[in-house]
Design a protein around this motif. Structure first.
Motif, PDB file in Angstrom:
ATOM      1  N   ASP A 184      14.511  29.031  27.248  1.00 36.93           N
ATOM      2  CA  ASP A 184      14.600  30.212  26.396  1.00 36.93           C
ATOM      3  C   ASP A 184      13.934  30.001  25.048  1.00 36.93           C
ATOM      4  O   ASP A 184      13.366  30.921  24.473  1.00 36.93           O
ATOM      5  CB  ASP A 184      16.072  30.605  26.182  1.00 36.93           C
ATOM      6  CG  ASP A 184      16.676  31.226  27.427  1.00 36.93           C
ATOM      7  OD1 ASP A 184      15.892  31.575  28.329  1.00 36.93           O
ATOM      8  OD2 ASP A 184      17.909  31.353  27.486  1.00 36.93           O
ATOM      9  N   ARG A 208       9.611  30.426  24.461  1.00 39.10           N
ATOM     10  CA  ARG A 208       8.824  31.633  24.628  1.00 39.10           C
ATOM     11  C   ARG A 208       8.025  31.973  23.377  1.00 39.10           C
ATOM     12  O   ARG A 208       8.306  31.514  22.272  1.00 39.10           O
ATOM     13  CB  ARG A 208       9.714  32.819  24.993  1.00 39.10           C
ATOM     14  CG  ARG A 208      10.622  33.283  23.883  1.00 39.10           C
ATOM     15  CD  ARG A 208      11.353  34.543  24.281  1.00 39.10           C
ATOM     16  NE  ARG A 208      11.879  34.430  25.621  1.00 39.10           N
ATOM     17  CZ  ARG A 208      13.005  33.794  25.923  1.00 39.10           C
ATOM     18  NH1 ARG A 208      13.697  33.233  24.965  1.00 39.10           N
ATOM     19  NH2 ARG A 208      13.428  33.722  27.153  1.00 39.10           N
ATOM     20  N   ARG A 215       6.998  35.001  20.891  1.00 41.08           N
ATOM     21  CA  ARG A 215       7.511  36.303  20.454  1.00 41.08           C
ATOM     22  C   ARG A 215       6.600  36.873  19.384  1.00 41.08           C
ATOM     23  O   ARG A 215       6.202  36.146  18.463  1.00 41.08           O
ATOM     24  CB  ARG A 215       8.944  36.143  19.920  1.00 41.08           C
ATOM     25  CG  ARG A 215       9.955  35.781  21.003  1.00 41.08           C
ATOM     26  CD  ARG A 215      11.207  35.136  20.460  1.00 41.08           C
ATOM     27  NE  ARG A 215      10.975  33.781  19.989  1.00 41.08           N
ATOM     28  CZ  ARG A 215      11.905  33.023  19.431  1.00 41.08           C
ATOM     29  NH1 ARG A 215      13.132  33.483  19.262  1.00 41.08           N
ATOM     30  NH2 ARG A 215      11.626  31.794  19.037  1.00 41.08           N
ATOM     31  N   ASP A 227       7.345  37.170  25.586  1.00 40.58           N
ATOM     32  CA  ASP A 227       6.593  37.073  26.836  1.00 40.58           C
ATOM     33  C   ASP A 227       7.517  37.170  28.054  1.00 40.58           C
ATOM     34  O   ASP A 227       7.077  37.521  29.139  1.00 40.58           O
ATOM     35  CB  ASP A 227       5.754  35.796  26.878  1.00 40.58           C
ATOM     36  CG  ASP A 227       6.564  34.530  26.647  1.00 40.58           C
ATOM     37  OD1 ASP A 227       7.801  34.618  26.528  1.00 40.58           O
ATOM     38  OD2 ASP A 227       5.952  33.445  26.560  1.00 40.58           O
ATOM     39  N   ARG A 228       8.796  36.877  27.845  1.00 36.31           N
ATOM     40  CA  ARG A 228       9.802  37.187  28.861  1.00 36.31           C
ATOM     41  C   ARG A 228      11.147  37.297  28.161  1.00 36.31           C
ATOM     42  O   ARG A 228      11.432  36.584  27.201  1.00 36.31           O
ATOM     43  CB  ARG A 228       9.855  36.131  29.966  1.00 36.31           C
ATOM     44  CG  ARG A 228      10.329  34.764  29.529  1.00 36.31           C
ATOM     45  CD  ARG A 228      10.322  33.779  30.682  1.00 36.31           C
ATOM     46  NE  ARG A 228      10.844  32.486  30.274  1.00 36.31           N
ATOM     47  CZ  ARG A 228      12.130  32.163  30.293  1.00 36.31           C
ATOM     48  NH1 ARG A 228      13.037  33.048  30.691  1.00 36.31           N
ATOM     49  NH2 ARG A 228      12.530  30.963  29.901  1.00 36.31           N
ATOM     50  N   LEU A 229      11.970  38.207  28.658  1.00 38.85           N
ATOM     51  CA  LEU A 229      13.294  38.400  28.082  1.00 38.85           C
ATOM     52  C   LEU A 229      14.322  37.624  28.902  1.00 38.85           C
ATOM     53  O   LEU A 229      14.383  37.774  30.126  1.00 38.85           O
ATOM     54  CB  LEU A 229      13.671  39.883  28.068  1.00 38.85           C
ATOM     55  CG  LEU A 229      12.972  40.755  27.035  1.00 38.85           C
ATOM     56  CD1 LEU A 229      13.395  42.204  27.228  1.00 38.85           C
ATOM     57  CD2 LEU A 229      13.285  40.294  25.619  1.00 38.85           C
TER      58      LEU A 229
END
Length: 271
Positions: free
Chosen positions: A3, A6, A8, A257-259
């Motif tokens: 997590d 990433r 942002r 780029d991903r949640l």
């Protein structure tokens, strides 16, 4: 990729109508604890670039001071890309004391009886944090425009509605009233809908600041810190110190780029 790994990307555009000479303080940039892959800042009045002075407080909040010397339409444009996790600064014994005391918008002294009645039997800090966040989330209704900028935790409790800062203030106040140090963080929040600046609560649990968001509107692991303080008095995105400038528009974006998924039973810190 975990997590914290990433990328942002965040941005904010604030438009003001300056009607007389004004001294303005913006807290919009990502906190100093982040290494930014790219960053830009531009301030102008009617298209004319303005001088900006950057200051940093004890928690790494980056403040930008603008002296608007004439009337006109002022635009404050900011954008940044953050790669990887933050490197948070240390927390002193004085910080822990400061964040246990009542403050302007988190009147923990007035909420002592409520905290005792609802959470008096909970001794474990992590359990207390989860219980307070859940209680606030289930006892308030999220209603845009339902609160005033001067509303504090007591008024929020009485009205049983508010927006993110109201949820955060009530959470912070109840935690402090229960003996757990707590503070407010202003953040960019990828996944938030509708998009805006966001506010969450942090509590001192087992030697770290742990984040809760009673609104559950955005995944905590994706948050990007902007400002940290006792309450909204320390973390407002705009302060007009002198003169007059009226807010015209605010536009905020925050994407990752991903949640990540957000398991509310997990202890999470802003990184």
């Amino acid at each position: 990729m975990n997590d914290a790994g990433r990328t942002r990307s965040v941005s904010a555009r604030v438009e003001l109508q300056v009607t007389e000479t004004a001294e303005l303080i913006f807290a919009v940039a990502v906190a100093a604890e982040y290494a930014t892959a790219s960053e830009r800042l531009a301030v102008a009045i009617d298209g004319e670039p303005q001088h900006v002075v950057e200051l940093s407080d004890a928690h790494g909040t980056r403040l930008h001071r603008v002296a608007a010397a004439r009337p006109g339409r002022l635009t404050f444009d900011y954008a940044a890309t953050v790669d990887g996790p933050a490197e948070p600064g240390g927390t002193s014994a004085v910080d822990v004391i400061r964040y246990t005391r009542p403050s302007r918008y988190a009147e923990s002294d007035a909420l002592g009886p409520t905290a005792l009645a609802e959470f008096g039997g909970i001794d474990d800090p992590a359990e207390l944090l989860a219980a307070v966040s859940s209680w606030v989330g289930t006892h308030l209704a999220y209603v845009s425009g339902s609160s005033l900028p001067t509303d504090g935790a007591v008024r929020t409790l009485l009205s049983r509605q508010g927006v993110c800062r109201d949820y955060a203030h009530l959470t912070v106040a109840l935690l402090r009233a229960s003996g757990l140090p707590a503070r407010l963080a202003a953040v960019y929040a990828p996944g938030l809908e509708p998009m805006d600046f966001h506010a969450v609560a942090e509590a001192w649990v087992d030697g770290s600041w742990r984040t809760v968001d009673a609104t559950t509107l955005a995944p905590r692991a994706a948050l990007v810190r902007i400002a940290t303080g006792r309450d909204a008095a320390d973390t407002a995105f705009l302060s007009v110190l002198s003169g007059r400038a009226d807010l015209v528009a605010v536009e905020v974006t925050a994407v990752a780029d991903r949640l990540p998924d957000d398991d509310v039973t997990r202890l999470v810190s802003i990184v």
